[in-house]
Motif scaffolding. Structure first.
Motif, PDB file in Angstrom:
ATOM      1  N   TYR A 127      -8.936  13.344   4.239  1.00  0.00           N
ATOM      2  CA  TYR A 127      -8.501  13.300   2.844  1.00  0.00           C
ATOM      3  C   TYR A 127      -9.630  13.756   1.924  1.00  0.00           C
ATOM      4  N   VAL A 161       5.218  14.269   1.359  1.00  0.00           N
ATOM      5  CA  VAL A 161       4.816  13.226   0.414  1.00  0.00           C
ATOM      6  C   VAL A 161       3.309  13.286   0.204  1.00  0.00           C
ATOM      7  N   PRO A 162       2.825  12.665  -0.866  1.00  0.00           N
ATOM      8  CA  PRO A 162       1.369  12.598  -1.037  1.00  0.00           C
ATOM      9  C   PRO A 162       0.708  11.914   0.152  1.00  0.00           C
ATOM     10  N   THR A 164      -1.907   9.634   1.511  1.00  0.00           N
ATOM     11  CA  THR A 164      -2.724   8.544   0.966  1.00  0.00           C
ATOM     12  C   THR A 164      -3.190   7.606   2.082  1.00  0.00           C
ATOM     13  N   ARG A 173      -5.946   2.092  -0.100  1.00  0.00           N
ATOM     14  CA  ARG A 173      -5.499   3.474   0.048  1.00  0.00           C
ATOM     15  C   ARG A 173      -6.088   4.342  -1.066  1.00  0.00           C
ATOM     16  N   SER A 175      -6.007   7.019  -4.018  1.00  0.00           N
ATOM     17  CA  SER A 175      -5.028   7.193  -5.090  1.00  0.00           C
ATOM     18  C   SER A 175      -4.182   8.435  -4.818  1.00  0.00           C
ATOM     19  N   THR A 176      -2.974   8.417  -5.318  1.00  0.00           N
ATOM     20  CA  THR A 176      -2.049   9.529  -5.101  1.00  0.00           C
ATOM     21  C   THR A 176      -2.526  10.791  -5.797  1.00  0.00           C
ATOM     22  N   ASN A 177      -2.547  11.878  -5.043  1.00  0.00           N
ATOM     23  CA  ASN A 177      -2.861  13.198  -5.585  1.00  0.00           C
ATOM     24  C   ASN A 177      -1.772  14.133  -5.099  1.00  0.00           C
ATOM     25  N   GLU A 178      -0.949  14.616  -6.008  1.00  0.00           N
ATOM     26  CA  GLU A 178       0.201  15.439  -5.635  1.00  0.00           C
ATOM     27  C   GLU A 178      -0.208  16.731  -4.931  1.00  0.00           C
ATOM     28  N   ARG A 181      -1.099  16.557   0.489  1.00  0.00           N
ATOM     29  CA  ARG A 181       0.198  16.115   0.968  1.00  0.00           C
ATOM     30  C   ARG A 181       0.254  15.984   2.491  1.00  0.00           C
TER      31      ARG A 181
END
Length: 246
Positions: A127, A161-162, A164, A173, A175-178, A181
């Protein structure tokens, strides 16, 4: 006759032939190195007794298992090579941070054969590598979308999906980053080729390609059984529900 609309027969056959050669070498290596490897005598004893098989049957199974383990390491490379032959996509080869890139569409991807290929403890590193590539202002991939592709997903369903995973340092986890993926193989093949059934169509034509290369016919019953394994891994999709291999 062109077997698939998104890759030439030449590239398709050469990619399959490469993997067949690796499979043959893996089996030969397993046989030649068999006595050099330290075997678990307790496991052998209980397999022969518990499975009610002969020593000869166990020996064949064990050599096949060792060869299979070696081959599986190259199946992910097969998908990377296949996808890298599609127009506009570049295979970055082994050793690079990512596996595939499409510069015009601003997409980079890391290809793994199965959802559990990367250990959970290593996902945070993946990630962070993706985050640096798409977020760092001096990166060649700034503002790209990065995909972590698991060709065989955890469940037989499509996902995009993102990504994470758990941050092992913070115990939470990311943080969501579009732009970072997680995606399954069938969905990513669709992104690359534009064909929603691209992965299915590839699988469907492989028996013919293998027969042409090996000059050995694959029994229809074997092909139907293999098709069941495919649907178990991916489920069915609207345009391929009633199709058969062969």
């Amino acid at each position: 006759m062109q077997l698939l609309s998104w890759i030439s027969n030449e590239h398709l056959y050469s990619s399959v032939e490469r993997l067949l050669i690796i499979a043959e070498k893996s089996l030969k290596t397993s046989e030649s190195q068999f006595n050099k490897n330290v075997l678990d005598p307790f496991s052998a004893l209980f397999q022969i007794s518990g499975f009610d098989i002969s020593h000869e049957e166990w020996l064949i199974a064990e050599k096949t298992r060792q060869a299979q383990k070696s081959l599986q390491n190259h199946v992910g490379d097969f998908h990377q090579i296949i996808l890298g032959k599609v127009d506009g996509w570049d295979n970055l080869e082994t050793g690079q941070i990512m596996d595939l890139v499409h510069k015009d569409r601003k997409i980079i991807a890391e290809i793994k054969n199965k959802y559990n290929t990367v250990k959970g403890s290593d996902l945070s590193g993946l990630y962070q590598a993706m985050e640096n590539l798409v977020g760092y202002k001096h990166s060649n991939f700034k503002d790209f979308t990065a995909y972590y592709v698991t060709i065989i997903p955890r469940k037989p369903e499509r996902i995009n999906v993102p990504f994470t995973p758990s941050d092992k340092e913070k115990g939470a986890r990311f943080s969501t980053n579009e732009a970072i993926r997680l995606i399954d193989g069938a969905s990513f093949y669709e992104i690359v080729t534009g064909d929603p059934d691209a992965l299915f169509n590839l699988y469907k034509c492989l028996p013919k390609v293998i027969e042409d290369l090996t000059r050995k016919p694959m029994p229809v019953d074997t092909q139907k059984n293999l098709f069941q394994y495919f649907t178990s891994a991916y489920g069915t999709y609207p345009s391929s529900t009633n199709k058969e291999i062969g």
